[in-house]
Scaffold this active site. Structure first.
Site, PDB file in Angstrom:
ATOM      1  N   GLY A  94       0.791  -1.225   0.000  1.00  0.00           N
ATOM      2  CA  GLY A  94       0.000   0.000   0.000  1.00  0.00           C
ATOM      3  C   GLY A  94       0.821   1.271   0.000  1.00  0.00           C
ATOM      4  O   GLY A  94       0.267   2.358   0.134  1.00  0.00           O
ATOM      5  N   GLN A  95       2.143   1.165  -0.143  1.00  0.00           N
ATOM      6  CA  GLN A  95       2.961   2.374  -0.184  1.00  0.00           C
ATOM      7  C   GLN A  95       2.693   3.107  -1.496  1.00  0.00           C
ATOM      8  O   GLN A  95       2.844   2.547  -2.575  1.00  0.00           O
ATOM      9  CB  GLN A  95       4.448   2.037  -0.066  1.00  0.00           C
ATOM     10  CG  GLN A  95       5.327   3.275   0.017  1.00  0.00           C
ATOM     11  CD  GLN A  95       6.817   2.944   0.168  1.00  0.00           C
ATOM     12  OE1 GLN A  95       7.236   1.811   0.045  1.00  0.00           O
ATOM     13  NE2 GLN A  95       7.591   3.970   0.438  1.00  0.00           N
ATOM     14  N   SER A  96       2.265   4.369  -1.393  1.00  0.00           N
ATOM     15  CA  SER A  96       1.966   5.148  -2.595  1.00  0.00           C
ATOM     16  C   SER A  96       2.947   6.296  -2.806  1.00  0.00           C
ATOM     17  O   SER A  96       3.085   6.784  -3.920  1.00  0.00           O
ATOM     18  CB  SER A  96       0.534   5.680  -2.554  1.00  0.00           C
ATOM     19  OG  SER A  96       0.332   6.490  -1.419  1.00  0.00           O
ATOM     20  N   HIS A 101       8.028   6.571   5.310  1.00  0.00           N
ATOM     21  CA  HIS A 101       7.168   7.316   6.225  1.00  0.00           C
ATOM     22  C   HIS A 101       6.462   6.357   7.168  1.00  0.00           C
ATOM     23  O   HIS A 101       6.228   5.205   6.849  1.00  0.00           O
ATOM     24  CB  HIS A 101       6.155   8.199   5.489  1.00  0.00           C
ATOM     25  CG  HIS A 101       5.272   7.491   4.514  1.00  0.00           C
ATOM     26  ND1 HIS A 101       5.715   7.048   3.276  1.00  0.00           N
ATOM     27  CD2 HIS A 101       3.972   7.156   4.584  1.00  0.00           C
ATOM     28  CE1 HIS A 101       4.712   6.486   2.630  1.00  0.00           C
ATOM     29  NE2 HIS A 101       3.638   6.525   3.404  1.00  0.00           N
TER      30      HIS A 101
END
Length: 115
Positions: A94-96, A101
């Site tokens: 789900g890293q966009s 971060h």
């Protein structure tokens, strides 16, 4: 990295609602909150994901980012009820935004498993 939105936020080139900052990391409110309290904490230096922290310098950057995340959780009053720290690494997780971060989520009961 000039095309990275989080690098630009850390440099002050893009406005954000800052919650805390240190010499090494910056915390700000998420624009698309997934909980009543939702902050993002980023290292000032560009590291694409947690996968790139497998070095002494990466370990230090991740540790400093997590330290500020805990300070933000305290600042937001999340310690007593609890909070979740999430660090997605890679598109399947789900890293966009490909700048390391940590999400600080709280203010409601969290379910398990996530996602």
């Amino acid at each position: 990295m000039t095309d990275c939105i989080f690098c630009r936020i850390a440099a002050g080139a893009i406005p954000a609602t800052l919650l805390a900052q240190s010499e090494h990391a910056v915390a700000f409110r998420d624009l698309n909150p997934q909980a009543p309290s939702h902050a993002l904490v980023i290292p000032r230096e560009h590291i694409a994901s947690a996968t790139e922290t497998d070095s002494d310098a990466g370990e230090l950057a991740l540790g400093r980012t997590m330290r500020l995340a805990v300070q933000v959780a305290k600042q937001l009053g999340l310690i007593e009820g609890g909070y979740r720290l999430v660090c997605n690494s890679g598109p399947d997780a789900g890293q966009s935004v490909f700048h390391l971060h940590v999400h600080v989520l709280g203010g409601r009961r969290m379910s398990w498993p996530p996602g």
